[in-house]
Design a protein around this motif. Structure first.
Motif: not given
Ligand SMILES: Nc1ncnc2c1ncn2[C@@H]1O[C@H](COP(=O)(O)OP(=O)(O)OP(=O)(O)O)[C@@H](O)[C@H]1O
Ligand SMILES: Nc1ncnc2c1ncn2[C@@H]1O[C@H](COP(=O)(O)OP(=O)(O)OP(=O)(O)O)[C@@H](O)[C@H]1O
Ligand SMILES: [Mg+2]
Ligand SMILES: [Mg+2]
Lengths: 593, 593
Positions: A291-292, B27-28, B96-101
């Motif tokens: 998770r973030k 998780r886009r 690099q994207q954050e985990l949106c969930a």
């Protein structure tokens, strides 16, 4: 047929009911291999018997019995009900018949989850009245020291204790470090009992995609580190787990590896294991939650403490949080009531990590003011929070100045450094310290908290004016391994520094004024709970072990027993200040003092 | 995609290739649950990417990246090759994207097989130079004592050592008992690490078909047994396994339960574990071989020793054979060269099982000839076979008469029995023995084989005419648990029998002439290796613990310290025969001697 009541040691427990089957060995008079008979949809013994008859082509007229490998006859619905999926059965002429050929039966013997849950229980035994809790915390500090060893800045290790007196079940412990954290795979490995760094697989064959693990490199590094302060204290793959389950019965590991976006979380608890056992789920399976940072959507709102810790994640580049719950009530009251005592013990265990190779020398004597920066940036802090009280009690281990090593250092009038070269095991560094008699008493420090090593007063010896001998019957040496104390191993002394039996040239008491410390690296073995050395004393006593006196790091050629004798004489002559009152002459008032 | 290189901790390793799949989290920008994407028949990264695109309905124009949960990008055949079956992957907009969930990832953390293979390695540590091998054998004797406890006739426990000097790899050890044996299920349970008798499942729900297990009953039985000689020495579910893998690296258990036709056989070895790991088979799975007694068709003809043991099966109604192979070379030479020493140590550990509660009293003094039958039919025999030599060296532990307990018993002039009632923990039985000074020397036995507890000569004390003090600095008490010695725990002494500090009415040396033994049952805890007590000393020191003197089994009301003082004075007066030479007057030849 039962839907697998046996979950312990039975892999088949995870099969779907439709796939149900039993293995059947026809052993009436043949040695044919087993056949797999599907049992899905079968509800009664009669149905099953019919299916067996069909599968083996047994005529209606022929009789046979079905039995377990324990020769229990399956003869009605009740006995059929005890059979589990995957079980092995015999078809026999009669129940007493000999096995005409062997029959192999599949078994599974997964270690019971008590391997993890009770791993620490009997291993952290109290040695004669000592409380072993500090040694459990030490395992977690060991891990944090290893994890932070490549930090560029501060190496922060924080132990937080949260007491909720109105609801003791909410008491909890956190150990938080700002070390390199763990990738999902490393976190998975963390949970694998006995998976030591030495046997961890090189991940992913040839291709290595960023997930570099420097454990192995570190372990192989052979550059000289004073007192073996190498921060490399991971060895058996059990320490953290044992410690956690000694302290409580449930843990949540939260970690963010270096250069990672994500936080990884894994829980293991006794309760979960019990639940999985009951539900016949795979015991050693679970989920890592990725998770973030700061995302506490899975945490109950009431759990404010954990919520806050998760909130803090945003400020940390990389970290590991060990959360422990379900803490034994006795532990909790010990931790609360004896904070001074156990932080003092931790300061003793990590003395040289906290203060560096020279130890906690009296700073005022050396230069003025506080030592500017901690040794190797290590900062170990204990915080005790009580619900309803706004401020925690805080102890930074660097500020403890009454731990035993500090006392030894500060009462020492003189030191004698030496090394022991042990065949095949490299070098043991050692130091002896002389604690003189001053005016009316021994200065040898006493440890009121460790009854085991506290000397009794020999008040019936003729020579004793003072009511306490110096070291008494305590052994001379405490022993450090990779820089941390192994608390239950003491080395009595060596031939060259023992009380001589004959021809004394100085008072016997002088030999009782010596304390000592030995420092080894991991060429010597310790037990899995890191409470005792296995082979240290034995190897030190080997004939080939060579001792030599060190002066400014240089080996002296002279035999060490002579060097020692010179030293101890000097200590006695220069440091012992014994006043002996004799021949009373009258009272004089001195005005010059 | 790799066919699962990871076998450690990965259950998916056992899946067939056709069932291969990965879990994929999109998780886009969505929080949808994972989907399972089959990967059977996929060979290249491009194929996989196309399948992902299809499964998630991603348009050709849209770009995305595939990554592991460790954010390793899967972008070509090389990186695709590192993915294992069952792995969890992310679909992201960019790496690099954050985990949106959150994304949950299945993990499995089966204990490593070193849990079994190394279980004993660091636990049976030598305490200051003692060889711990006898304590490993003791675990196997413990099991045999428990297994034979309901035997009607002889309880035979045999340790056979086979040396093949020309081929040391064939050296092996057998421990054979004629106890109740194990059913297939019990043999399966035997192999399950940490499955103690307390948590073993009641087999098969309500229906119990003959396979009665009396462990639990036995454990609950509370009838008084002198010295707690209850043969109930199974506790943690680890002892046998740890001992076996301390001695060697491979075992074959062969067992025939009471009233059974069949013999059951199970092997566990380090080599097998390594093989299963390599072949990605389930680590903790194996086969029990069920066969008729004497059937050695599965054994290589060269293995004459095992062949003979299997041949012997026909003569035994019920039995258990523990075969150990792959024996450490150092162990082997110790066992061979020091047989007298380690059998002596075993005789000491099981002294009271071998000789009964009164111990190995000098039979000639008590009545004439040999004691007719062993205590409770227990017969423990060690046989050392050397290839090429027709006759083994045999030691029956009952014939050992120089073990420490025998020496203590036979040099005792007097005994003092007592008991300690410990709150919540029942009763500890104790005995003190007085070893008098006779003519020119102390009779207190010395243990040349245990340097740890051997006193140094205080040849510089003024009073010492004799060159050896009696007990010296050794603690007074050795401690037995359920009738067997716990070797590393000593209890120094108790207040009521310690050397008094003031107002002595008899010479101090007398207090040094006392030895003692404590006997507890399992209301006190021991560590899993049965080398130390955990809570004995602590509880004995508790304020509520009450000590009383026993005379003929009856408690005396008088305070125990006074009883003790009376006793020790009596011992001194009646038993010590000290001759003091003074005032030399000349030489006289005595003709009357
Ligand atoms: N605080 C931490 N930060 C990063 N990694 C950790 C941390 N704690 C544990 N680990 C990882 O988990 C592994 C297992 O830890 P654990 O303490 O159970 O065993 P170990 O340290 O390997 O061996 P030992 O039995 O000697 O403690 C460690 O080797 C390390 O890789
Ligand atoms: N010689 C034997 N005869 C019959 N059963 C045995 C024998 N040896 C072991 N067993 C069975 O196997 C089980 C496991 O043995 P093991 O010694 O590994 O653990 P334990 O005896 O249960 O506990 P501990 O750790 O205290 O030894 C025993 O409880 C017993 O039921
Ligand atoms: Mg560790
Ligand atoms: Mg056992």
């Amino acid at each position: 047929m039962a839907t697998s009541r046996r979950s312990v040691g039975n892999t088949s427990a995870q099969l779907e009911d439709d796939d149900a089957f039993v293995y059947v060995f026809d052993r009436r008079d043949s040695d044919v291999p087993e056949i797999k008979i599907p049992t899905g949809g079968l509800f009664t013994y009669v149905d099953f018997k019919a299916r067996v008859r069909e599968a083996l082509g047994i005529k209606k007229s022929e009789s046979f019995v079905i039995a377990t490998t324990n020769r229990e006859e399956i003869k009605d619905d009740d006995s059929w009900d005890i059979i589990d999926k995957g079980d092995t059965l015999y078809i026999l002429r009669n129940i007493q018949q000999e096995l005409c050929a062997p029959a192999q039966q599949r078994v599974s013997y997964l270690p019971h989850y008590d391997t993890i849950v009770k791993g620490g229980m009997y291993e952290y035994y109290a040695s004669e009245g000592q409380n072993p809790l500090p040694y459990a915390f030490a395992e977690l500090i060991d891990n944090a020291l290893a994890a932070t060893s490549n930090n560029l800045g501060a190496r922060s290790i924080e132990i937080r204790l949260h007491f909720d007196d109105s609801n003791p079940s909410k008491n909890c412990v956190y150990v938080i470090d700002n070390g390199k954290g763990m990738t999902p795979r490393q976190l998975n490995n963390w949970a694998i009992y006995r998976l030591s760094k030495f046997i961890r697989k090189d991940k992913r064959g040839k291709v290595s995609v960023g997930e570099e693990d420097d454990d192995k490199k570190q372990a192989q590094s052979s550059a000289y580190t004073p007192l073996s302060l190498n921060s490399d204290i991971s060895y058996f793959g059990v320490g953290g787990k044992q410690a956690i389950f000694f302290i409580g019965n449930s843990t949540r590991m939260i970690t963010k590896p270096i250069e990672s976006k994500d936080v990884h979380e894994l829980t293991i608890s006794k309760e979960e294991f019990q639940m999985k056992e009951k539900n016949q789920e795979a015991i050693y399976s679970g989920y890592i939650r990725n998770r973030k940072p700061g995302d506490s959507s899975h945490i109950a709102a009431e759990d404010e403490i954990l919520g806050k810790v998760i909130e803090e994640e945003k400020e940390r580049e990389h970290f590991t949080v060990v959360e422990i719950h379900g803490i034994n009530q006795q532990h909790m009251s010990y931790l609360k009531l004896h904070m001074k005592q156990w932080t003092r013990q931790l300061a003793h265990i990590y003395h040289y990590y906290i203060h560096g190779p020279r130890g906690n020398i009296d700073v005022e004597e050396v230069n003025s003011g506080r030592i500017p920066s901690p040794f190797k940036n290590i900062d170990i802090e204990v915080k005790l929070f009580t619900k309803g009280h706004p401020h925690p009690r805080v102890v930074n281990l660097r500020d403890v100045d009454d731990d035993m090593q500090t006392q030894f250092l500060r009462t020492a009038a003189n030191t004698f450094e030496f090394k022991a070269s042990v065949e095949g095991s490299g070098v043991v560094e050692g130091v002896l310290r002389y604690h003189p008699f001053l005016y009316d008493r021994e200065t040898y420090p006493s440890d009121a908290n460790d009854p085991r090593i506290e000397p009794e007063a020999f008040d019936d010896h003729d020579y004793a004016i003072n009511d306490r001998p110096a070291r008494g019957r305590r052994p001379v040496f405490e022993c450090y391994w990779n820089g941390r104390l192994i608390p239950y191993t003491f080395v009595e002394n060596f031939d060259w520094c023992a009380e001589p039996k004959k021809s004394r040239t100085l008072p016997l008491e002088c030999y009782n004024r010596i304390s000592g410390v030995l420092f080894t690296n991991d060429h010597f073995q310790v037990s899995t709970n890191k409470l005792t050395f296995i082979d240290l004393e034995m190897r030190l006593r080997e004939k080939n072990t060579v001792y030599s006196h060190l002066v400014n790091g240089q080996e002296k050629r002279t035999a060490i027993d002579r060097e020692f004798l010179t030293w101890i004489k000097e200590c006695h002559d220069q440091s012992d200040k014994q006043i002996r009152f004799s021949h009373f002459k009258g009272v004089v008032t001195r005005h010059d003092l």
